[in-house]
Motif scaffolding. Structure first.
Motif, PDB file in Angstrom:
ATOM      1  N   GLU A 198       5.609   9.947  10.342  1.00 52.45           N
ATOM      2  CA  GLU A 198       4.855   9.767   9.096  1.00 52.45           C
ATOM      3  C   GLU A 198       4.367   8.332   8.949  1.00 52.45           C
ATOM      4  OE1 GLU A 198       6.930  13.118   6.166  1.00 52.45           O
ATOM      5  OE2 GLU A 198       7.862  11.125   6.375  1.00 52.45           O
ATOM      6  N   GLN A 199       5.231   7.387   9.197  1.00 46.49           N
ATOM      7  CA  GLN A 199       4.857   5.981   9.059  1.00 46.49           C
ATOM      8  C   GLN A 199       3.775   5.597  10.062  1.00 46.49           C
ATOM      9  OE1 GLN A 199       8.662   4.029   9.463  1.00 46.49           O
ATOM     10  NE2 GLN A 199       9.264   4.455   7.351  1.00 46.49           N
ATOM     11  N   ALA A 200       3.925   6.050  11.300  1.00 46.02           N
ATOM     12  CA  ALA A 200       2.944   5.730  12.342  1.00 46.02           C
ATOM     13  C   ALA A 200       1.597   6.372  12.047  1.00 46.02           C
ATOM     14  CB  ALA A 200       3.462   6.196  13.706  1.00 46.02           C
ATOM     15  N   PHE A 201       1.622   7.613  11.556  1.00 42.97           N
ATOM     16  CA  PHE A 201       0.349   8.289  11.293  1.00 42.97           C
ATOM     17  C   PHE A 201      -0.349   7.685  10.079  1.00 42.97           C
ATOM     18  CE2 PHE A 201      -2.710  11.545  10.198  1.00 42.97           C
ATOM     19  CZ  PHE A 201      -3.162  11.937  11.443  1.00 42.97           C
ATOM     20  N   ALA A 202       0.399   7.319   9.067  1.00 42.73           N
ATOM     21  CA  ALA A 202      -0.204   6.668   7.897  1.00 42.73           C
ATOM     22  C   ALA A 202      -0.906   5.388   8.309  1.00 42.73           C
ATOM     23  CB  ALA A 202       0.861   6.377   6.847  1.00 42.73           C
ATOM     24  N   GLU A 203      -0.263   4.616   9.165  1.00 42.11           N
ATOM     25  CA  GLU A 203      -0.877   3.373   9.640  1.00 42.11           C
ATOM     26  C   GLU A 203      -2.144   3.665  10.437  1.00 42.11           C
ATOM     27  OE1 GLU A 203       0.220  -0.543  12.415  1.00 42.11           O
ATOM     28  OE2 GLU A 203       1.794   0.876  11.814  1.00 42.11           O
ATOM     29  N   TYR A 204      -2.084   4.682  11.306  1.00 40.46           N
ATOM     30  CA  TYR A 204      -3.254   5.046  12.105  1.00 40.46           C
ATOM     31  C   TYR A 204      -4.412   5.507  11.222  1.00 40.46           C
ATOM     32  CZ  TYR A 204      -6.344   7.640  15.167  1.00 40.46           C
ATOM     33  OH  TYR A 204      -7.462   8.104  15.811  1.00 40.46           O
ATOM     34  N   ALA A 205      -4.095   6.317  10.216  1.00 39.45           N
ATOM     35  CA  ALA A 205      -5.133   6.912   9.364  1.00 39.45           C
ATOM     36  C   ALA A 205      -5.649   5.963   8.289  1.00 39.45           C
ATOM     37  CB  ALA A 205      -4.595   8.189   8.717  1.00 39.45           C
ATOM     38  N   SER A 263      -3.998   5.086   5.573  1.00 41.29           N
ATOM     39  CA  SER A 263      -3.558   5.566   4.260  1.00 41.29           C
ATOM     40  C   SER A 263      -2.198   4.960   3.922  1.00 41.29           C
ATOM     41  CB  SER A 263      -3.472   7.093   4.231  1.00 41.29           C
ATOM     42  OG  SER A 263      -2.553   7.559   5.192  1.00 41.29           O
ATOM     43  N   GLY A 264      -1.895   4.932   2.647  1.00 43.89           N
ATOM     44  CA  GLY A 264      -0.637   4.345   2.228  1.00 43.89           C
ATOM     45  C   GLY A 264       0.575   5.181   2.569  1.00 43.89           C
ATOM     46  N   TYR A 265       0.395   6.499   2.576  1.00 39.77           N
ATOM     47  CA  TYR A 265       1.521   7.409   2.775  1.00 39.77           C
ATOM     48  C   TYR A 265       1.072   8.597   3.632  1.00 39.77           C
ATOM     49  CZ  TYR A 265       2.941   4.815  -1.382  1.00 39.77           C
ATOM     50  OH  TYR A 265       3.215   3.817  -2.259  1.00 39.77           O
ATOM     51  N   ALA A 266       2.036   9.175   4.341  1.00 41.30           N
ATOM     52  CA  ALA A 266       1.799  10.409   5.088  1.00 41.30           C
ATOM     53  C   ALA A 266       3.024  11.302   4.930  1.00 41.30           C
ATOM     54  CB  ALA A 266       1.537  10.125   6.557  1.00 41.30           C
ATOM     55  N   VAL A 267       2.773  12.604   4.784  1.00 40.82           N
ATOM     56  CA  VAL A 267       3.847  13.578   4.586  1.00 40.82           C
ATOM     57  C   VAL A 267       3.689  14.669   5.634  1.00 40.82           C
ATOM     58  CG1 VAL A 267       4.916  15.202   2.987  1.00 40.82           C
ATOM     59  CG2 VAL A 267       3.893  13.077   2.110  1.00 40.82           C
ATOM     60  N   ALA A 268       4.665  14.799   6.514  1.00 48.11           N
ATOM     61  CA  ALA A 268       4.596  15.772   7.606  1.00 48.11           C
ATOM     62  C   ALA A 268       5.008  17.154   7.124  1.00 48.11           C
ATOM     63  CB  ALA A 268       5.492  15.332   8.758  1.00 48.11           C
TER      64      ALA A 268
END
Length: 360
Positions: A36-43, A45-50
């Protein structure tokens, strides 16, 4: 055979899965949080929820924004059916707006015409990996105080005006095996709103933040650490995967742009296309597809029946005509573009398409 899609799985993914299995933590755990943290950084966005699928990401996004009975969500009829079905799951009503003929994405002017007092959200799809017109869509949403939920299930890393899709509104991504990156099955919600992220985490886990304390109606839509481990390995390769898709697409367009009977994909100014699919408009589409199959070249039709024409939606009373979507459904043909396609494969595809139309 040159397949229309082929997951790119290597030793890194195998080792990652083995590591998780050996750890004993195979349900949602530390790998999911890391992903989640890695994808949020890639995208961006502030947050990501798997979650466990792209469909679940759309469903959870709607619920996190409070979309439900009596609400309307404007979306495209030219997409995979999950786009619209996710709205039905909430009790809200999908309202279809026709598409642009060049990008196949939802038309902002059509969105404007479909807004009613019941409209609560706009759900654009970044179809085939080309961004929808997010500048226009976000302006409409701001003017009418509407939520924007981006169906970015085919568009990992695509950009519009220097900003990645999924970071304009609330994003939903899919990691199905045919997508630009995979977790085998899985999805991700992206947002810049902490409250939406927290609500989404509750919805995916039976409405619970604290174990055995359930604050809202939720579901079991969690991602496993096994899937997340695959996703982390794939995310590390995504830039290379994208570059390979773009190179193959450029070669295809160069080779096919002057072929009578074929219209190659467009890339709008200010957009980065990640080519989940390389989709042409083709005269005698079905005959061309059959010819290519005879020559061991896989193809796909994405999508042969617009959503509003599906039996389910006819039964629900949808009768509107969507002429641009209906015309596209009769003409589109996707050709292999994935990273497993070699330059020799691309040249075979080009030569075979030319051979078909030379017989005309």
């Amino acid at each position: 055979m040159i397949p229309i899609a082929k997951p790119q799985i290597g030793q890194e993914e195998i080792d990652a899965v083995v590591g998780v299995l050996q750890s004993g933590m195979i349900a949602q755990g530390p790998k999911v949080e890391e992903f989640e943290q890695a994808f949020a950084e890639y995208a961006g966005s502030g947050y990501a929820v798997a979650v466990n699928s792209g469909t679940a990401a759309l469903h959870v996004a709607l619920l996190a924004h409070g979309i439900g009975e009596g609400d309307e969500v404007i979306t495209t009829p030219f997409s995979f059916i999950a786009t619209a079905n996710s709205t039905l799951y909430t009790g809200a009503k999908p309202v279809f707006a026709d598409i642009e003929p060049d990008t196949f994405n939802i038309c902002p002017a059509e969105i404007q015409d479909k807004i009613s007092p019941k409209t609560k959200a706009i759900m654009p799809v970044h179809l085939y990996g080309h961004p929808a017109d997010m500048k226009a869509i976000m302006e409409i949403a701001e003017d009418h105080k509407l939520v924007v939920i981006e169906d970015a299930c085919q568009a990992h890393g695509a950009e519009c005006l220097g900003k990645k899709v999924g970071s304009f509104g609330t994003g939903a991504f899919s990691f199905y095996p045919t997508k630009n990156m995979t977790t085998s099955e899985g999805g991700m919600l992206t947002t810049n709103d902490r409250e939406i992220a927290e609500k989404a985490k509750m919805v995916r886990a039976h409405g619970s933040k604290v174990r055995y304390l359930h604050e809202c109606l939720g579901f079991n839509l969690r991602m496993t650490d096994i899937a997340a481990a695959i996703g982390l390995a794939q995310l590390g390769k995504l830039t290379g995967f994208t570059a390979a898709r773009q190179k193959n697409a450029d070669l295809l367009s160069t080779g096919l742009k002057d072929v009578s009977g074929v219209s190659v994909p467009v890339i709008k100014e200010g957009c980065t296309h990640v080519f989940h699919q390389y989709t042409i408009r083709a005269k005698k589409r079905d005959e061309l597809g059959a010819f290519l199959m005879e020559n061991e070249i896989g193809t796909g039709v994405h999508y042969p029946i617009p959503i509003h024409k599906q039996p389910l939606y006819k039964e629900l009373g949808y009768t509107d005509s969507m002429p641009v979507s209906e015309k596209a459904a009769a003409e589109v043909l996707s050709l292999p573009v994935h990273p497993g396609v070699s330059e020799a494969d691309v040249q075979k595809i080009i030569a075979s398409v030319k051979e078909f139309y030379a017989r005309e």
